[in-house]
Scaffold this motif. Structure first.
Motif, short mmCIF file in Angstrom:
data_model
loop_
_atom_site.label_atom_id
_atom_site.label_comp_id
_atom_site.label_asym_id
_atom_site.label_seq_id
_atom_site.Cartn_x
_atom_site.Cartn_y
_atom_site.Cartn_z
N TYR A 37 -94.10 -9.68 6.38
CA TYR A 37 -93.64 -9.08 5.12
C TYR A 37 -92.23 -8.53 5.26
N LEU A 38 -91.95 -7.90 6.39
CA LEU A 38 -90.61 -7.36 6.62
C LEU A 38 -89.59 -8.49 6.75
N LYS A 39 -89.97 -9.55 7.42
CA LYS A 39 -89.05 -10.69 7.58
C LYS A 39 -88.78 -11.36 6.23
N ASN A 40 -89.80 -11.48 5.38
CA ASN A 40 -89.59 -12.05 4.05
C ASN A 40 -88.71 -11.14 3.20
N ALA A 41 -88.93 -9.84 3.30
CA ALA A 41 -88.08 -8.90 2.57
C ALA A 41 -86.63 -9.02 3.03
N ALA A 42 -86.42 -9.22 4.32
CA ALA A 42 -85.06 -9.39 4.84
C ALA A 42 -84.44 -10.68 4.32
N ARG A 43 -85.22 -11.73 4.24
CA ARG A 43 -84.70 -13.01 3.74
C ARG A 43 -84.30 -12.94 2.26
N PHE A 44 -85.16 -12.34 1.45
CA PHE A 44 -84.98 -12.41 0.00
C PHE A 44 -84.30 -11.18 -0.62
N THR A 49 -75.45 -8.13 7.64
CA THR A 49 -74.42 -7.30 8.25
C THR A 49 -73.62 -8.13 9.24
N ASP A 50 -72.56 -7.56 9.77
CA ASP A 50 -71.78 -8.25 10.79
C ASP A 50 -72.14 -7.76 12.20
N LEU A 61 -77.79 -8.88 12.24
CA LEU A 61 -78.85 -8.06 11.66
C LEU A 61 -78.78 -8.08 10.14
N THR A 62 -79.92 -7.85 9.52
CA THR A 62 -80.04 -7.75 8.07
C THR A 62 -80.64 -6.40 7.74
N ASN A 63 -80.03 -5.68 6.78
CA ASN A 63 -80.56 -4.38 6.35
C ASN A 63 -81.46 -4.58 5.14
N VAL A 64 -82.64 -3.97 5.19
CA VAL A 64 -83.59 -4.00 4.08
C VAL A 64 -83.73 -2.57 3.57
#
Length: 147
Positions: A37-44, A49-50, A61-64
Motif C-alpha cells: 500500500y505504501l509503495k502504491n501510494a508512492a507511485r501514484f 526527490t533528488d 526517494l519518494t515522499n508520500v
C-alpha cells in the motif's frame, strides 16, 4: 500554502536507525519493509526527490504525504499530493500531515516529518481569540485558566 505548525523532524531518529544498520545490530529486512500500500501510494501520489536511498543508493526517494484529522472523516489516512495540501489547508480547520520517504527499489521507508496545516492556526481578528467550538473549546479553557 498556509504555514506549517508544530513541525516534528525525525532526521535524528533516521540517523540512529541507519547507524544501527551499519553497526550490524539491525538487519536490512528490518528497515526495508515498505508495505504494498505504501509503495502504491508512492507511485501514484508521491513526490519524487533528488535524494538517493541511504540503503541501496540506486534509486531516488519518494515522499508520500498522509493526512489525518477529525474533519476528514473517511479521507483520514489517505495519501495526497503536495499540490492538494494548500487546497485542504484553506478548507479545513486543522489536520495533520505525515511525510514518509520511500524507496521503490529496496522498500526502505521512514517517517521524515509531521506537521499541522489548516485555517485554525491563523487568527482573523486582532485580539488572538480563535473559534474553538470544533476543538471542544480547549483553547478558550486554557486561556481562562491562565487568567
Amino acid at each position: 500554502m498556509r504555514t506549517q505548525r508544530q513541525v516534528v523532524d525525525y532526521s535524528l531518529q533516521k540517523r540512529a536507525v541507519l547507524r544501527e544498520l551499519l553497526a550490524g545490530r539491525v538487519g536490512t529486512y528490518d528497515v526495508c519493509d515498505a508495505s504494498p500500500y505504501l509503495k502504491n501510494a508512492a507511485r501514484f501520489h508521491g513526490e519524487p526527490t533528488d535524494r538517493r536511498c541511504p540503503i541501496c543508493r540506486s534509486e531516488n526517494l519518494t515522499n508520500v504525504h498522509y493526512i489525518y484529522g477529525d474533519e476528514l472523516k473517511q479521507s483520514a489516512g489517505q495519501a495526497r499530493t503536495l499540490t492538494e495540501l494548500p487546497v485542504l489547508a484553506m478548507t479545513l480547520r486543522e489536520f495533520q500531515v505525515f511525510v514518509v520517504e520511500v524507496c521503490l527499489g529496496c522498500d526502505w521507508n521512514h517517517l521524515v516529518e509531521q506537521y499541522l496545516l489548516g485555517r485554525d492556526g491563523l487568527s482573523s481578528d486582532g485580539d488572538g481569540e480563535q473559534d474553538t467550538a470544533g476543538a471542544g473549546g480547549t483553547g478558550r479553557r486554557r486561556r481562562e485558566a491562565q487568567r
